[in-house]
Design an enzyme around this catalytic site. Structure first.
Site, mmCIF file in Angstrom:
data_model
loop_
_atom_site.group_PDB
_atom_site.id
_atom_site.type_symbol
_atom_site.label_atom_id
_atom_site.label_comp_id
_atom_site.label_asym_id
_atom_site.label_seq_id
_atom_site.Cartn_x
_atom_site.Cartn_y
_atom_site.Cartn_z
ATOM 1 N N ASN A 10 0.851 -1.185 0.000
ATOM 2 C CA ASN A 10 0.000 0.000 0.000
ATOM 3 C C ASN A 10 0.895 1.247 0.000
ATOM 4 O OD1 ASN A 10 -1.319 2.302 1.124
ATOM 5 N ND2 ASN A 10 -2.899 0.998 2.002
ATOM 6 N N LYS A 13 0.583 3.864 2.819
ATOM 7 C CA LYS A 13 1.174 3.392 4.066
ATOM 8 C C LYS A 13 2.690 3.369 3.988
ATOM 9 C CE LYS A 13 -1.533 -0.261 5.984
ATOM 10 N NZ LYS A 13 -1.338 -1.664 6.295
ATOM 11 N N ASP A 71 -0.999 -3.922 10.792
ATOM 12 C CA ASP A 71 -2.377 -4.071 10.334
ATOM 13 C C ASP A 71 -3.150 -2.955 11.001
ATOM 14 O OD1 ASP A 71 -4.321 -5.435 8.764
ATOM 15 O OD2 ASP A 71 -5.241 -6.107 10.623
ATOM 16 N N SER A 72 -3.979 -2.303 10.223
ATOM 17 C CA SER A 72 -4.657 -1.136 10.766
ATOM 18 C C SER A 72 -6.068 -1.067 10.242
ATOM 19 C CB SER A 72 -3.892 0.127 10.372
ATOM 20 O OG SER A 72 -3.795 0.202 8.961
ATOM 21 N N PHE A 154 -4.815 9.281 3.196
ATOM 22 C CA PHE A 154 -5.461 8.260 2.367
ATOM 23 C C PHE A 154 -6.611 7.651 3.162
ATOM 24 C CE2 PHE A 154 -4.173 4.221 4.341
ATOM 25 C CZ PHE A 154 -3.173 4.663 5.188
ATOM 26 N N GLY A 155 -7.281 6.700 2.546
ATOM 27 C CA GLY A 155 -8.322 5.934 3.242
ATOM 28 C C GLY A 155 -9.422 6.815 3.793
ATOM 29 N N ASP A 157 -9.234 9.154 5.984
ATOM 30 C CA ASP A 157 -8.765 10.427 6.555
ATOM 31 C C ASP A 157 -9.740 11.605 6.338
ATOM 32 O OD1 ASP A 157 -6.530 9.164 7.500
ATOM 33 O OD2 ASP A 157 -5.131 10.048 6.071
ATOM 34 N N ARG A 183 -0.524 4.734 13.539
ATOM 35 C CA ARG A 183 0.677 4.065 13.034
ATOM 36 C C ARG A 183 1.929 4.666 13.699
ATOM 37 N NH1 ARG A 183 -1.675 2.582 8.963
ATOM 38 N NH2 ARG A 183 -1.982 4.686 8.208
HETATM 39 P P1 IMP Z 1 -4.634 -2.851 6.117
HETATM 40 O O1 IMP Z 1 -3.850 -2.584 4.864
HETATM 41 O O2 IMP Z 1 -5.176 -4.221 6.241
HETATM 42 O O3 IMP Z 1 -3.898 -2.377 7.350
HETATM 43 O O4 IMP Z 1 -5.960 -1.986 5.981
HETATM 44 C C1 IMP Z 1 -5.969 -0.685 6.298
HETATM 45 C C2 IMP Z 1 -7.264 -0.030 5.853
HETATM 46 O O5 IMP Z 1 -7.775 0.704 6.980
HETATM 47 C C3 IMP Z 1 -6.989 0.982 4.757
HETATM 48 O O6 IMP Z 1 -7.279 0.473 3.488
HETATM 49 C C4 IMP Z 1 -7.900 2.142 5.138
HETATM 50 O O7 IMP Z 1 -9.181 1.934 4.614
HETATM 51 C C5 IMP Z 1 -7.979 2.050 6.653
HETATM 52 N N1 IMP Z 1 -6.895 2.851 7.274
HETATM 53 C C6 IMP Z 1 -5.821 2.389 7.974
HETATM 54 N N2 IMP Z 1 -5.029 3.388 8.359
HETATM 55 C C7 IMP Z 1 -5.594 4.512 7.881
HETATM 56 C C8 IMP Z 1 -5.197 5.885 7.946
HETATM 57 O O8 IMP Z 1 -4.158 6.291 8.483
HETATM 58 N N3 IMP Z 1 -6.031 6.729 7.347
HETATM 59 C C9 IMP Z 1 -7.164 6.357 6.733
HETATM 60 N N4 IMP Z 1 -7.561 5.099 6.603
HETATM 61 C C10 IMP Z 1 -6.777 4.167 7.202
#
Ligand code: IMP
Length: 202
Positions: A10, A13, A71-72, A154-155, A157, A183
């Site tokens: 990603n 990230k 993982d977030s 991203f995501g 935010d 993070r």
């Molecule tokens: P991962 O790649 O399985 O950790 O999924 C993370 C998903 O959670 C991302 O695709 C976003 O949708 C959301 N996410 C995680 N961290 C953030 C952030 O810092 N900002 C916005 N969305 C986030």
């Protein structure tokens, strides 16, 4: 020079992680993008911690490198903790994920829109057998806004109102996000473990 693999493809990230972990001249950072033939593992865990460990171990095993994985996701109280570990799979694109979240939250009053970003970060080494040597968690509290605002990050935010900043997360520059994000907090806790490893490799 030690090599450390960041187990993500990603790009949003990656940029954040490179900034958070960069600076140590003794460490060369590689990413999962440097190993296009290694398939990403399935994130089968039911918690952020399980998924972070699973990814760190998988890449340590498949590359023979020390490896950091995270993982977030977004935990929304009014949705019983969803989308949680399924945040990335909630809808196909960032724009669709935001639209779906706002729709699900349409009738939720302001007083019940609390949410948090959560990040689990794991550090695994390949020798003598692949093992997780550190696991940490960071969180950022906020509220789900009614409309998107801002173009940074991203995501989710743009729809995440950060209590301690008084604005949406996408409204602040990366340098600010990187000081308070889930993070940043997880990686700040992981950093001493990495520094120890740089000095005395396991
Ligand atoms: P991962 O790649 O399985 O950790 O999924 C993370 C998903 O959670 C991302 O695709 C976003 O949708 C959301 N996410 C995680 N961290 C953030 C952030 O810092 N900002 C916005 N969305 C986030």
């Amino acid at each position: 020079m030690r090599e450390l693999l960041l187990a993500t493809k990603n790009r949003g990230k990656l940029l954040e992680l490179q900034k958070l972990l960069g600076g140590a001249s003794e460490v060369r950072l590689l990413t999962a993008l440097d190993f296009p033939n290694i398939q990403e593992p399935e994130e089968t865990g039911t918690t952020f911690e399980e998924n972070a460990q699973l990814k760190a171990l998988y890449y340590a095993e498949h590359t023979g490198l020390a490896c950091v994985a995270d993982d977030s996701g977004l935990v929304v109280d009014a949705l019983g903790g969803r989308p949680g570990v399924l945040s990335a799979r909630y809808a196909p694109t960032d724009a669709e994920r935001i639209a779906k979240l706002l729709e699900e939250m349409r009738d939720v009053p302001d007083s019940h829109r609390s949410a948090r970003f959560v990040c689990a970060a794991a550090f695994a080494v390949p020798h003598p057998t692949p093992q997780v040597v550190a696991l940490e968690r960071g969180e950022l509290e906020g509220w789900i806004a009614r409309d998107p605002r801002g173009t940074n990050g991203f995501g989710f935010d743009p729809v995440f109102f950060v209590a301690e900043l008084g604005c949406h997360l996408a409204e602040v520059p990366a340098e600010v996000k990187n000081t308070i994000s889930h993070r940043a907090r997880a990686f700040a806790k992981l950093r001493p473990h990495l520094e120890k490893w740089v000095k005395e490799p396991l």
